[in-house]
Design an enzyme around this catalytic site. Structure first.
Site, PDB file in Angstrom:
ATOM      1  N   HIS A 153       0.778  -1.258   0.423  1.00 62.53           N
ATOM      2  CA  HIS A 153       0.398  -0.116   0.006  1.00 62.53           C
ATOM      3  C   HIS A 153       0.810   1.403   0.305  1.00 62.53           C
ATOM      4  CE1 HIS A 153      -3.931  -2.255   1.620  1.00 62.53           C
ATOM      5  NE2 HIS A 153      -3.601  -2.673   0.504  1.00 62.53           N
ATOM      6  N   CYS A 209       2.642  15.293 -13.252  1.00 62.34           N
ATOM      7  CA  CYS A 209       3.550  14.474 -13.627  1.00 62.34           C
ATOM      8  C   CYS A 209       4.452  13.722 -12.848  1.00 62.34           C
ATOM      9  CB  CYS A 209       4.516  15.753 -13.602  1.00 62.34           C
ATOM     10  SG  CYS A 209       5.550  15.587 -12.396  1.00 62.34           S
ATOM     11  N   GLY A 227      -1.982  -9.368  12.427  1.00 56.26           N
ATOM     12  CA  GLY A 227      -2.572  -7.514  13.430  1.00 56.26           C
ATOM     13  C   GLY A 227      -3.066  -7.335  11.975  1.00 56.26           C
ATOM     14  N   ASN A 255      -3.728 -12.261  16.284  1.00 52.90           N
ATOM     15  CA  ASN A 255      -4.766 -11.120  16.022  1.00 52.90           C
ATOM     16  C   ASN A 255      -5.340 -11.309  17.378  1.00 52.90           C
ATOM     17  OD1 ASN A 255      -6.987  -8.729  16.042  1.00 52.90           O
ATOM     18  ND2 ASN A 255      -5.906  -9.448  13.833  1.00 52.90           N
ATOM     19  N   PRO A 256      -5.849 -10.131  18.473  1.00 51.12           N
ATOM     20  CA  PRO A 256      -6.505 -10.157  19.561  1.00 51.12           C
ATOM     21  C   PRO A 256      -8.119 -10.321  18.966  1.00 51.12           C
ATOM     22  CG  PRO A 256      -6.132  -8.255  19.184  1.00 51.12           C
ATOM     23  CD  PRO A 256      -4.509  -9.076  18.636  1.00 51.12           C
TER      24      PRO A 256
HETATM   25  P1  NAD Z   1      -7.204  -2.702  10.394  1.00 48.35           P
HETATM   26  O1  NAD Z   1      -7.024  -1.363  11.407  1.00 48.35           O
HETATM   27  O2  NAD Z   1      -8.424  -2.938   9.398  1.00 48.35           O
HETATM   28  O3  NAD Z   1      -7.272  -3.445  11.141  1.00 48.35           O
HETATM   29  C1  NAD Z   1      -6.435  -3.804  11.912  1.00 48.35           C
HETATM   30  C2  NAD Z   1      -6.473  -5.595  12.962  1.00 48.35           C
HETATM   31  O4  NAD Z   1      -5.456  -5.421  14.068  1.00 48.35           O
HETATM   32  C3  NAD Z   1      -7.573  -5.521  13.244  1.00 48.35           C
HETATM   33  O5  NAD Z   1      -7.941  -6.962  13.018  1.00 48.35           O
HETATM   34  C4  NAD Z   1      -7.655  -5.537  15.272  1.00 48.35           C
HETATM   35  O6  NAD Z   1      -7.848  -6.641  15.656  1.00 48.35           O
HETATM   36  C5  NAD Z   1      -5.640  -5.850  15.196  1.00 48.35           C
HETATM   37  N1  NAD Z   1      -5.028  -5.571  15.494  1.00 48.35           N
HETATM   38  C6  NAD Z   1      -5.435  -4.553  16.973  1.00 48.35           C
HETATM   39  N2  NAD Z   1      -4.336  -4.015  18.099  1.00 48.35           N
HETATM   40  C7  NAD Z   1      -3.290  -5.831  17.891  1.00 48.35           C
HETATM   41  C8  NAD Z   1      -2.191  -5.996  18.065  1.00 48.35           C
HETATM   42  N3  NAD Z   1      -2.102  -5.037  19.326  1.00 48.35           N
HETATM   43  N4  NAD Z   1      -1.858  -6.729  17.499  1.00 48.35           N
HETATM   44  C9  NAD Z   1      -2.443  -7.913  16.028  1.00 48.35           C
HETATM   45  N5  NAD Z   1      -3.349  -6.839  15.984  1.00 48.35           N
HETATM   46  C10 NAD Z   1      -3.366  -6.059  17.004  1.00 48.35           C
HETATM   47  O7  NAD Z   1      -6.098  -2.688   9.323  1.00 48.35           O
HETATM   48  P2  NAD Z   1      -5.443  -3.207   8.055  1.00 48.35           P
HETATM   49  O8  NAD Z   1      -6.084  -4.819   8.291  1.00 48.35           O
HETATM   50  O9  NAD Z   1      -3.749  -2.553   7.979  1.00 48.35           O
HETATM   51  O10 NAD Z   1      -6.072  -2.912   6.623  1.00 48.35           O
HETATM   52  C11 NAD Z   1      -6.392  -1.582   6.730  1.00 48.35           C
HETATM   53  C12 NAD Z   1      -5.141  -0.528   5.943  1.00 48.35           C
HETATM   54  O11 NAD Z   1      -5.289   0.491   6.780  1.00 48.35           O
HETATM   55  C13 NAD Z   1      -4.595  -1.335   5.562  1.00 48.35           C
HETATM   56  O12 NAD Z   1      -4.795  -0.554   3.632  1.00 48.35           O
HETATM   57  C14 NAD Z   1      -3.107   0.163   5.473  1.00 48.35           C
HETATM   58  O13 NAD Z   1      -2.431   0.345   4.655  1.00 48.35           O
HETATM   59  C15 NAD Z   1      -3.813   0.853   6.342  1.00 48.35           C
HETATM   60  N6  NAD Z   1      -3.139   1.084   7.910  1.00 48.35           N
HETATM   61  C16 NAD Z   1      -1.281   1.716   8.108  1.00 48.35           C
HETATM   62  C17 NAD Z   1      -1.198   1.670   8.781  1.00 48.35           C
HETATM   63  C18 NAD Z   1       0.027   1.801   9.634  1.00 48.35           C
HETATM   64  O14 NAD Z   1       1.108   1.554   8.514  1.00 48.35           O
HETATM   65  N7  NAD Z   1       0.322   1.679  10.959  1.00 48.35           N
HETATM   66  C19 NAD Z   1      -1.775   2.246  10.271  1.00 48.35           C
HETATM   67  C20 NAD Z   1      -3.393   1.746  10.041  1.00 48.35           C
HETATM   68  C21 NAD Z   1      -3.935   2.086   8.696  1.00 48.35           C
HETATM   69 ZN    ZN Z   2       4.894  17.228 -11.164  1.00 51.18          ZN
END
Ligand code: NAD
Ligand code: ZN
Length: 253
Positions: free
Chosen positions: A126, A137, A194, A220-221
């Site tokens: 992503h 551009c 996660g 995953n929790p």
């Molecule tokens: P999501 O927010 O949809 O899901 C997060 C998941 O993590 C949930 O299932 C939750 O139960 C679990 N979780 C929460 N705390 C946890 C822990 N301590 N340990 C393990 N699991 C835990 O996020 P996603 O599935 O990554 O998808 C959504 C989109 O969000 C992605 O496209 C991503 O690009 C973007 N995103 C990225 C970041 C980052 O770069 N840190 C942060 C938020 C969202």
């Molecule tokens: Zn440009």
């Protein structure tokens, strides 16, 4: 060292695998203080995704979208990789040192914490919050300045820059997707850490692995749509769970 049964299974799976693929999501950075999108302290509780992370939102109100990304850049800038990031570096080192060993880390995260921890074979599905791309551009550059100056950032061609991330409704980068699908198909162990497994097409990678006879493990929790398909589920936080494994694999005197 005795671990809960599921974590014990995880340890056994990890030690017998030769080709490991890991898919991480926002949950892996939660214990570093980076909020997830969904879940208890999810960002989308306070903001609506469709207001912020879509091309339409950016076209409508680029400043609002940029303010939100600037806030996240600042949060991530202050965050440190946690025990989960570190455990994945150690796992890569161990697997990559084996003859024929393969390790690929597929991440949906845009925070760069895996790379900061030292992971090498990372495929960013992503994009990166540290990359900026021109809306006219397509020129792309890395910019880690916090705060950004000028704000909102502009390209040398004077058009607005946008965050180098994949927004809802946008396709994944082709090369990264092809590499990810191939790594998933070749894995004998696929570890999902996660992620809510709701965002497509990333969520289909574990299924590709499973169809090619990989063992599937989830950390995953909370339950996800993948939980029922997994060969082993560890209901715990990423840093806690993977941190314990690190201790378990420390050489004993
Ligand atoms: P999501 O927010 O949809 O899901 C997060 C998941 O993590 C949930 O299932 C939750 O139960 C679990 N979780 C929460 N705390 C946890 C822990 N301590 N340990 C393990 N699991 C835990 O996020 P996603 O599935 O990554 O998808 C959504 C989109 O969000 C992605 O496209 C991503 O690009 C973007 N995103 C990225 C970041 C980052 O770069 N840190 C942060 C938020 C969202
Ligand atoms: Zn440009």
């Amino acid at each position: 060292m005795s671990l809960p049964t599921e974590a014990g299974d995880l340890e056994a799976f990890l030690s017998s695998a030769k080709s490991i693929c890991v898919l991480t999501g926002a949950g892996v950075s939660q214990e570093s203080g980076v909020p997830t999108f969904r879940g208890a302290d999810g960002l989308w509780r306070k903001f609506r995704a469709e207001d912020l992370a879509t091309p339409e939102a950016f076209a409508r109100d680029p400043l609002l979208v940029w303010e939100w990304y600037a806030w996240r850049r600042e949060l991530i800038h202050r965050a440190q990789p946690n025990a989960a990031h570190m455990a994945l570096v150690e796992l890569e080192d161990r697997i990559a040192a084996q003859p024929g060993g393969r390790f690929t880390l597929l991440t949906q995260n845009v925070d760069g914490l895996h790379e900061r921890a030292g992971s090498r074979n990372v495929i960013r599905l992503h994009g990166s919050i540290w990359r900026l791309r021109c809306t006219r551009c397509d020129t792309e550059r890395e910019d880690r300045a916090v705060p950004l100056d000028p704000f909102p950032p502009r390209c040398a061609c004077s058009a607005l820059l946008r965050p180098g991330v994949v927004w809802f409704g946008e396709p994944l980068p082709e090369r990264e997707w092809a590499q990810a699908a191939q790594a998933a198909a070749q894995a004998d162990l696929f570890l999902v850490v996660g992620t809510s497994a709701l965002v497509q097409p990333a969520a289909s990678l574990p299924l590709i692995a499973k169809q090619n006879r990989a063992r599937l493990v989830e950390i995953n929790p909370d339950p996800t749509p993948l939980s029922d398909l997994a060969d082993c589920v560890v209901r715990g936080k990423a840093a806690e769970t993977l941190g314990k494994l690190r201790k378990a694999s420390e050489p004993r005197p």
